[in-house]
Design a protein around this motif. Structure first.
Motif, PDB file in Angstrom:
ATOM      1  N   THR A 146       9.995   4.662 -36.566  1.00 25.50           N
ATOM      2  CA  THR A 146       9.680   6.081 -36.388  1.00 25.50           C
ATOM      3  C   THR A 146       9.191   6.366 -34.973  1.00 25.50           C
ATOM      4  OG1 THR A 146       7.573   5.535 -37.453  1.00 25.50           O
ATOM      5  CG2 THR A 146       9.209   6.695 -38.781  1.00 25.50           C
ATOM      6  N   SER A 147       8.761   5.327 -34.280  1.00 24.79           N
ATOM      7  CA  SER A 147       8.303   5.478 -32.903  1.00 24.79           C
ATOM      8  C   SER A 147       9.333   4.992 -31.890  1.00 24.79           C
ATOM      9  CB  SER A 147       6.996   4.698 -32.700  1.00 24.79           C
ATOM     10  OG  SER A 147       6.571   4.749 -31.361  1.00 24.79           O
ATOM     11  N   THR A 148      10.156   4.018 -32.288  1.00 26.46           N
ATOM     12  CA  THR A 148      11.048   3.368 -31.318  1.00 26.46           C
ATOM     13  C   THR A 148      12.506   3.817 -31.343  1.00 26.46           C
ATOM     14  OG1 THR A 148      11.545   1.545 -32.842  1.00 26.46           O
ATOM     15  CG2 THR A 148       9.625   1.284 -31.394  1.00 26.46           C
ATOM     16  N   THR A 149      12.983   4.322 -32.472  1.00 27.31           N
ATOM     17  CA  THR A 149      14.423   4.593 -32.615  1.00 27.31           C
ATOM     18  C   THR A 149      14.963   5.510 -31.519  1.00 27.31           C
ATOM     19  OG1 THR A 149      14.361   4.250 -35.008  1.00 27.31           O
ATOM     20  CG2 THR A 149      16.218   5.504 -34.145  1.00 27.31           C
ATOM     21  N   LEU A 209      15.092   8.414 -38.093  1.00 27.61           N
ATOM     22  CA  LEU A 209      14.017   7.579 -37.566  1.00 27.61           C
ATOM     23  C   LEU A 209      14.052   6.157 -38.114  1.00 27.61           C
ATOM     24  CD1 LEU A 209      11.165  10.232 -37.791  1.00 27.61           C
ATOM     25  CD2 LEU A 209      12.320   9.447 -35.716  1.00 27.61           C
ATOM     26  N   GLY A 210      15.089   5.857 -38.888  1.00 27.50           N
ATOM     27  CA  GLY A 210      15.258   4.501 -39.389  1.00 27.50           C
ATOM     28  C   GLY A 210      14.478   4.159 -40.633  1.00 27.50           C
ATOM     29  N   THR A 211      14.101   5.165 -41.414  1.00 29.99           N
ATOM     30  CA  THR A 211      13.353   4.890 -42.639  1.00 29.99           C
ATOM     31  C   THR A 211      13.829   5.810 -43.756  1.00 29.99           C
ATOM     32  OG1 THR A 211      11.140   4.596 -43.557  1.00 29.99           O
ATOM     33  CG2 THR A 211      11.454   6.490 -42.111  1.00 29.99           C
ATOM     34  N   PRO A 222      15.206  -7.441 -43.823  1.00 31.63           N
ATOM     35  CA  PRO A 222      16.228  -8.348 -44.347  1.00 31.63           C
ATOM     36  C   PRO A 222      17.651  -7.890 -44.026  1.00 31.63           C
ATOM     37  CG  PRO A 222      14.567  -7.868 -46.001  1.00 31.63           C
ATOM     38  CD  PRO A 222      14.339  -6.911 -44.880  1.00 31.63           C
ATOM     39  N   ALA A 223      17.866  -6.571 -43.939  1.00 37.58           N
ATOM     40  CA  ALA A 223      19.205  -6.032 -43.667  1.00 37.58           C
ATOM     41  C   ALA A 223      19.160  -5.104 -42.453  1.00 37.58           C
ATOM     42  CB  ALA A 223      19.713  -5.273 -44.883  1.00 37.58           C
ATOM     43  N   ARG A 224      20.295  -4.932 -41.822  1.00 36.19           N
ATOM     44  CA  ARG A 224      20.371  -4.033 -40.664  1.00 36.19           C
ATOM     45  C   ARG A 224      20.086  -2.596 -41.096  1.00 36.19           C
ATOM     46  NH1 ARG A 224      24.539  -5.738 -35.921  1.00 36.19           N
ATOM     47  NH2 ARG A 224      24.256  -8.014 -36.049  1.00 36.19           N
ATOM     48  N   LEU A 225      19.636  -1.813 -40.139  1.00 33.96           N
ATOM     49  CA  LEU A 225      19.267  -0.437 -40.414  1.00 33.96           C
ATOM     50  C   LEU A 225      20.424   0.511 -40.120  1.00 33.96           C
ATOM     51  CD1 LEU A 225      15.738  -0.436 -38.733  1.00 33.96           C
ATOM     52  CD2 LEU A 225      16.313  -0.977 -41.111  1.00 33.96           C
ATOM     53  N   GLU A 226      20.552   1.519 -40.985  1.00 35.18           N
ATOM     54  CA  GLU A 226      21.607   2.507 -40.797  1.00 35.18           C
ATOM     55  C   GLU A 226      21.436   3.254 -39.480  1.00 35.18           C
ATOM     56  OE1 GLU A 226      23.264   6.542 -43.060  1.00 35.18           O
ATOM     57  OE2 GLU A 226      22.059   5.071 -44.165  1.00 35.18           O
ATOM     58  N   ALA A 227      20.192   3.487 -39.081  1.00 32.07           N
ATOM     59  CA  ALA A 227      19.932   4.226 -37.844  1.00 32.07           C
ATOM     60  C   ALA A 227      20.189   3.383 -36.604  1.00 32.07           C
ATOM     61  CB  ALA A 227      18.497   4.734 -37.829  1.00 32.07           C
ATOM     62  N   LEU A 228      20.136   2.054 -36.757  1.00 33.23           N
ATOM     63  CA  LEU A 228      20.346   1.144 -35.620  1.00 33.23           C
ATOM     64  C   LEU A 228      21.291   0.017 -36.048  1.00 33.23           C
ATOM     65  CD1 LEU A 228      16.595   0.864 -34.502  1.00 33.23           C
ATOM     66  CD2 LEU A 228      18.393   2.137 -33.290  1.00 33.23           C
ATOM     67  N   PRO A 229      22.516   0.346 -36.412  1.00 37.62           N
ATOM     68  CA  PRO A 229      23.428  -0.649 -36.988  1.00 37.62           C
ATOM     69  C   PRO A 229      23.801  -1.786 -36.048  1.00 37.62           C
ATOM     70  CG  PRO A 229      24.613   1.356 -36.427  1.00 37.62           C
ATOM     71  CD  PRO A 229      23.153   1.673 -36.280  1.00 37.62           C
ATOM     72  N   GLU A 230      23.688  -1.548 -34.746  1.00 44.82           N
ATOM     73  CA  GLU A 230      24.070  -2.583 -33.786  1.00 44.82           C
ATOM     74  C   GLU A 230      22.950  -3.589 -33.521  1.00 44.82           C
ATOM     75  OE1 GLU A 230      21.767   0.434 -31.562  1.00 44.82           O
ATOM     76  OE2 GLU A 230      23.264   0.487 -33.167  1.00 44.82           O
ATOM     77  N   GLY A 279      -0.270   8.917 -53.461  1.00 44.86           N
ATOM     78  CA  GLY A 279       1.097   8.431 -53.574  1.00 44.86           C
ATOM     79  C   GLY A 279       1.558   7.766 -52.296  1.00 44.86           C
ATOM     80  N   LEU A 280       2.490   6.827 -52.424  1.00 47.11           N
ATOM     81  CA  LEU A 280       3.110   6.215 -51.259  1.00 47.11           C
ATOM     82  C   LEU A 280       4.109   7.194 -50.659  1.00 47.11           C
ATOM     83  CD1 LEU A 280       3.685   2.618 -52.652  1.00 47.11           C
ATOM     84  CD2 LEU A 280       2.008   3.302 -50.919  1.00 47.11           C
ATOM     85  N   VAL A 281       4.408   7.036 -49.398  1.00 46.92           N
ATOM     86  CA  VAL A 281       5.282   7.972 -48.685  1.00 46.92           C
ATOM     87  C   VAL A 281       6.569   7.304 -48.226  1.00 46.92           C
ATOM     88  CG1 VAL A 281       5.480   9.472 -46.650  1.00 46.92           C
ATOM     89  CG2 VAL A 281       3.329   9.377 -47.944  1.00 46.92           C
ATOM     90  N   THR A 282       6.441   6.238 -47.473  1.00 47.26           N
ATOM     91  CA  THR A 282       7.621   5.556 -46.939  1.00 47.26           C
ATOM     92  C   THR A 282       7.251   4.144 -46.537  1.00 47.26           C
ATOM     93  OG1 THR A 282       9.389   5.683 -45.263  1.00 47.26           O
ATOM     94  CG2 THR A 282       7.198   6.341 -44.563  1.00 47.26           C
ATOM     95  N   GLU A 283       8.237   3.293 -46.414  1.00 44.57           N
ATOM     96  CA  GLU A 283       8.057   1.928 -45.946  1.00 44.57           C
ATOM     97  C   GLU A 283       8.920   1.783 -44.707  1.00 44.57           C
ATOM     98  OE1 GLU A 283       7.770  -2.590 -47.825  1.00 44.57           O
ATOM     99  OE2 GLU A 283       8.731  -0.972 -48.949  1.00 44.57           O
ATOM    100  N   VAL A 284       8.283   1.682 -43.556  1.00 41.51           N
ATOM    101  CA  VAL A 284       8.988   1.765 -42.277  1.00 41.51           C
ATOM    102  C   VAL A 284       9.262   0.380 -41.691  1.00 41.51           C
ATOM    103  CG1 VAL A 284       8.953   2.768 -39.960  1.00 41.51           C
ATOM    104  CG2 VAL A 284       7.815   3.948 -41.847  1.00 41.51           C
TER     105      VAL A 284
END
Length: 329
Positions: free
Chosen positions: A210-213, A291-293, A229-237, A122-127
């Motif tokens: 997952t490594s940089t946030t 971690l942004g994912t 394509p869109a800004r990340l909730e963990a790094l909105p700025e 199974g797939l886990v996440t798309e980071v």
């Protein structure tokens, strides 16, 4: 009960016990002992981080400890080969990223089958990825960073976690997008590469959130854009690459769980169901968000959906790698 009858009863009991002891391991409920998940990269990297979170949650669901073992090197092929050659009983697994889609083209000679050697679980996440730099890099925006890269490309160095790693692929895409090759410095995993960026000995790197946030939030490194394509909730700025003027610089890194070829369907099915439960665990979801994912939908955490997605990505990356003419062997 007569002495003869007692002897007969004891004899039957002994035979039953002996028969039970002689039952093969496959007849025991799965899993009946500790499992091992191989991470084909160094400890501390993004794939390692994802794996440890998933292993902890899956272990609770399976009722067994899942040990995470790092076997880095050769773009993830060393760890992958170990799992491809392991006994197909479900106790040795592989958690790998997008490299599973690029390895079949990047490596022309391997000691294992990079596609036929595995069963999908199974797939886990798309980071998402982020373009980051040492904190005293002389730029504060992506536009400024591009100008510096184009001006000083011969002096700058770019870190990656080895040929075929996500950071390597992202770097290739970046240098193509800005038409400015830099000196690339491969490391044995993302963790060591990131430490060199933090220390200031490496100028730039493109790596998974997952490594940089956490490093970005702490101010240990500088960030210019996300590759989404869109800004990340963990790094909105942090602006997206498209917002910052580089729309062709977009890439995300998916992760999947694998077992050796020949692992019985009932075992991969059991593991897939445990994975789906793990990905719905509120603690895992919250930690992924930090971690942004985010976990994939349950429908993508199945052997069938995983294999379809994987094979499509192999087809996507093949002409890109062949066009660049860069191979790992």
């Amino acid at each position: 009960m007569s002495r003869l009858a007692r002897r007969a009863t004891l004899a039957l009991a002994a035979l039953a016990a002996a028969a039970a002891a002689a039952l093969p391991a496959a007849a025991q409920p799965f899993p009946s002992r500790t499992l091992t998940v191989i991470v084909p990269f160094a400890a501390g990297g993004p794939t390692d981080t994802v794996t440890r979170l998933v292993a902890e949650s899956m272990g609770r669901e399976l009722g067994q400890t899942i040990v995470v073992e790092n076997a880095g090197g050769a773009g993830g092929t060393i760890g992958a080969q170990r799992v491809a050659n392991a006994k197909p009983d479900g106790y040795t697994l592989l958690l790998h990223h997008i490299g599973m889609a690029t390895t079949p083209t990047l490596y022309r000679r391997l000691a294992y089958d990079p596609v036929g050697g595995f069963e999908t679980i199974g797939l886990v996440t798309e980071v998402p990825m982020t373009l980051v730099a040492k904190k005293d890099f002389p730029a504060n925006t992506l536009a400024e960073a591009i100008a510096v890269i184009r001006r000083d490309q011969e002096k700058l160095n770019y870190a990656n976690a080895g040929i075929g790693a996500a950071s390597h692929l992202c770097g290739l895409l970046l240098m193509k997008a800005v038409d400015a090759p830099m000196t690339t410095v491969p490391f044995r995993g993302t963790g060591p590469a990131m430490q060199e960026v933090i220390s200031g000995r490496i100028d730039l790197m493109c790596d998974q959130t997952t490594s940089t946030t956490e490093q970005i939030k702490s101010g240990a490194i500088k960030v210019f854009a996300t590759t989404t394509p869109a800004r990340l909730e963990a790094l909105p700025e942090v602006p997206t690459s498209a917002e910052a003027g580089l729309p062709e610089f977009q890439v995300t890194v998916w992760h999947g769980l694998y077992a050796p070829k020949g692992t019985p369907a009932e075992i991969t099915g059991r593991l897939s169901k445990a994975l789906q439960v793990a990905l719905a665990d509120p603690k895992l979801v919250a930690r992924f968000a930090e971690l942004g994912t985010a976990p994939v939908a349950a429908a993508m955490a199945t052997p069938e959906a995983h294999r379809k997605f994987w094979l499509a990505d192999i087809a996507k990356w093949k002409p890109i790698i062949q066009g660049a003419g860069q191979y790992a062997d």
